[in-house]
Design an enzyme around this catalytic site. Structure first.
Site, PDB file in Angstrom:
ATOM      1  N   CYS A 103      -8.415 -19.563  -8.482  1.00 51.33           N
ATOM      2  CA  CYS A 103      -7.884 -18.438  -9.263  1.00 51.33           C
ATOM      3  C   CYS A 103      -6.378 -18.543  -9.431  1.00 51.33           C
ATOM      4  O   CYS A 103      -5.836 -18.209 -10.495  1.00 51.33           O
ATOM      5  CB  CYS A 103      -8.260 -17.107  -8.618  1.00 51.33           C
ATOM      6  SG  CYS A 103      -7.686 -16.914  -6.917  1.00 51.33           S
ATOM      7  N   ASP A 144       0.833  -1.197   0.000  1.00 56.62           N
ATOM      8  CA  ASP A 144       0.000   0.000   0.000  1.00 56.62           C
ATOM      9  C   ASP A 144       0.873   1.254   0.000  1.00 56.62           C
ATOM     10  O   ASP A 144       0.678   2.176  -0.799  1.00 56.62           O
ATOM     11  CB  ASP A 144      -0.910   0.023   1.231  1.00 56.62           C
ATOM     12  CG  ASP A 144      -1.851  -1.154   1.295  1.00 56.62           C
ATOM     13  OD1 ASP A 144      -2.228  -1.668   0.237  1.00 56.62           O
ATOM     14  OD2 ASP A 144      -2.203  -1.569   2.412  1.00 56.62           O
ATOM     15  N   CYS A 149     -11.977 -11.465  -7.573  1.00 56.60           N
ATOM     16  CA  CYS A 149     -12.940 -11.174  -6.508  1.00 56.60           C
ATOM     17  C   CYS A 149     -12.544  -9.933  -5.712  1.00 56.60           C
ATOM     18  O   CYS A 149     -13.402  -9.194  -5.234  1.00 56.60           O
ATOM     19  CB  CYS A 149     -13.102 -12.372  -5.573  1.00 56.60           C
ATOM     20  SG  CYS A 149     -11.582 -12.898  -4.761  1.00 56.60           S
ATOM     21  N   ARG A 195      10.381 -11.999   4.185  1.00 51.43           N
ATOM     22  CA  ARG A 195      10.774 -11.798   5.585  1.00 51.43           C
ATOM     23  C   ARG A 195      10.700 -13.110   6.360  1.00 51.43           C
ATOM     24  O   ARG A 195      11.581 -13.435   7.154  1.00 51.43           O
ATOM     25  CB  ARG A 195       9.872 -10.746   6.239  1.00 51.43           C
ATOM     26  CG  ARG A 195      10.206 -10.479   7.706  1.00 51.43           C
ATOM     27  CD  ARG A 195       9.228  -9.494   8.331  1.00 51.43           C
ATOM     28  NE  ARG A 195       9.500  -9.298   9.734  1.00 51.43           N
ATOM     29  CZ  ARG A 195      10.299  -8.354  10.229  1.00 51.43           C
ATOM     30  NH1 ARG A 195      10.896  -7.508   9.396  1.00 51.43           N
ATOM     31  NH2 ARG A 195      10.508  -8.239  11.517  1.00 51.43           N
ATOM     32  N   CYS A 237     -12.465 -16.480   0.480  1.00 53.07           N
ATOM     33  CA  CYS A 237     -12.675 -16.833  -0.932  1.00 53.07           C
ATOM     34  C   CYS A 237     -14.177 -16.688  -1.143  1.00 53.07           C
ATOM     35  O   CYS A 237     -14.948 -17.625  -0.937  1.00 53.07           O
ATOM     36  CB  CYS A 237     -12.199 -18.256  -1.209  1.00 53.07           C
ATOM     37  SG  CYS A 237     -12.421 -18.822  -2.911  1.00 53.07           S
ATOM     38  N   GLY A 297       3.598  -6.967  -1.015  1.00 61.69           N
ATOM     39  CA  GLY A 297       4.481  -5.832  -0.848  1.00 61.69           C
ATOM     40  C   GLY A 297       5.783  -5.878  -1.617  1.00 61.69           C
ATOM     41  O   GLY A 297       6.235  -4.868  -2.169  1.00 61.69           O
ATOM     42  N   CYS A 304     -12.048 -18.897 -12.004  1.00 62.57           N
ATOM     43  CA  CYS A 304     -12.664 -17.802 -11.248  1.00 62.57           C
ATOM     44  C   CYS A 304     -11.568 -16.809 -10.904  1.00 62.57           C
ATOM     45  O   CYS A 304     -10.460 -17.196 -10.525  1.00 62.57           O
ATOM     46  CB  CYS A 304     -13.306 -18.368  -9.977  1.00 62.57           C
ATOM     47  SG  CYS A 304     -14.095 -17.117  -8.935  1.00 62.57           S
TER      48      CYS A 304
END
Length: 393
Positions: free
Chosen positions: A369, A107, A341, A255, A357, A300, A338
């Site tokens: 997926c 993020d 989502c 990590r 899921c 990340g 699939c």
């Protein structure tokens, strides 16, 4: 346009800007206005869209806009039909804060370039509240920004914005676009009112140069939830075997060697050399920078590889759509399974459920997926990377 007006005066002085006749205002968490006892008419506008957001008589109390993301607000306050105060929001030279500390590594790296662009566009005195490991990674590259990772004495900011994934923002008050539709980068640019272009953050690469002489590949196989993993049980094993047969050493730079919850645990892929541990992100960036290519997930370290900027990034994900992440010609998804989502507004993410899921949980199709992404498909995409070693596959 649900804006609020209340009659409480207990927090009048929490508003940082002072107008005439006891009026106070600021743009911390939306547009906030306080008027003392009297006969007032409060008007709040979006100056860029020429839209009146609030126009109401207020005798005593607060008005706060419903929209908390960046809007260029205008304020007009009248008393007895006479204009006594007007203000057009202008961030230039003003102390402004952006809070993004609650986000994960991916993020932060997806967002920080947009935060820096926001400061440049508005020429404001910007303070950014972010994770300490990301602060260490970017602070030398952005000397004009004040970066903090701890609670500080209350500052008197002119405006504050929160850049975050808002899971239950049904009325789109915290972001103009649902995070599932925006994608991770688009989430930040939308909240901050920027054009939706890609803005990788500049990062500090660890010292030491190339870590080994032989050609090598780095992988990151761990993630924060099971839907992010490459759930094909033979995927990493077969892929690593072929890469090694072609002459590459394969290093895992996660990590943790093992992560999971309950009865589900994910180990470092068999055949990968172990470079896991609490290494600084700048050191992991050094290993990525000198690798022939990087292979990761929607997590990340893939975003870290994107910020490194010189190493091809192979990204394997099925629970997100490709537009959720940065653009790479080496994105891997199986459209026959699939998928997507995480970017489907019909699916409500349960962050407490490690095995989330939403369409197939508890059935044989759970996590198909990524389970149906074959190692051969990944290798076919890797073969499109220029100058791939031939070896003896």
């Amino acid at each position: 346009m649900e804006n609020t007006a209340t009659n409480s005066t207990q927090n009048a002085f929490s508003l940082t800007q002072e107008g005439p006749q006891g009026i106070r205002y600021d743009f911390n968490d939306g547009c906030r206005v306080y008027v003392p006892a009297g006969h007032w008419r409060v008007i709040i506008k979006d100056l860029d869209t020429h839209t009146v957001l609030f126009a109401q008589d207020v005798n005593d109390g607060f008005v706060q806009s419903a929209k908390r993301y960046y809007v260029r607000f205008g304020i007009e306050i009248r008393k007895d039909d006479k204009l006594v105060f007007s203000h057009e929001m202008d961030l230039k030279g003003q102390p402004v804060r952006i809070d993004m500390r609650k986000g994960g590594i991916g993020d932060h790296l997806a967002w920080f370039g947009h935060v820096a662009a926001f400061a440049q566009k508005h020429e404001c005195d910007l303070t950014v509240d972010l994770r300490s490991d990301i602060r260490t990674l970017v602070q030398d590259e952005y000397p004009t920004l004040k970066l903090i990772s701890e609670d500080t004495p209350e500052a008197r900011y002119y405006a504050t914005y929160t850049v975050l994934v808002f899971y239950n923002d049904d009325k789109l008050n915290h972001s103009p676009v649902d995070y599932r539709e925006a994608g991770l980068e688009g989430n930040a640019s939308s909240i901050l009112g920027l054009s939706r272009i890609s803005r990788p953050a500049r990062i500090t690469i660890g010292e030491g140069g190339r870590p080994i002489e032989e050609p090598y590949v780095v992988i990151a196989s761990q993630a924060s939830a099971q839907n992010k993993y490459w759930n094909n049980p033979f995927g990493w094993i077969k892929l690593i075997q072929e890469l090694k047969a072609r002459g590459y050493r394969v290093f895992c730079i996660d990590r943790e060697r093992v992560t999971g919850q309950g009865t589900v645990w994910n180990h470092i892929p068999f055949g990968a050399e172990d470079k896991t541990g609490a290494l600084p992100l700048s050191e992991r960036a050094r290993w990525i920078q000198h690798a022939e290519f990087f292979i990761g997930l929607s997590s990340g370290l893939s975003w870290l590889a994107w910020c490194v900027g010189t190493t091809p990034v192979v990204l394997i994900s099925g629970f997100t759509r490709p537009e959720n992440e940065f653009a790479t010609p080496y994105r891997v998804i199986n459209w026959h399974a699939c998928n997507g989502c995480s970017n489907d507004i019909r699916c409500i993410l349960d962050t407490s459920n490690y095995l989330w899921c939403p369409r197939h949980e508890g059935t044989p199709r759970q996590f198909e997926c990524s389970r149906l992404i074959a190692p051969e498909q990944v290798m076919d995409i890797i073969k499109t990377i220029p100058n791939l070693l031939e070896g003896t596959p």
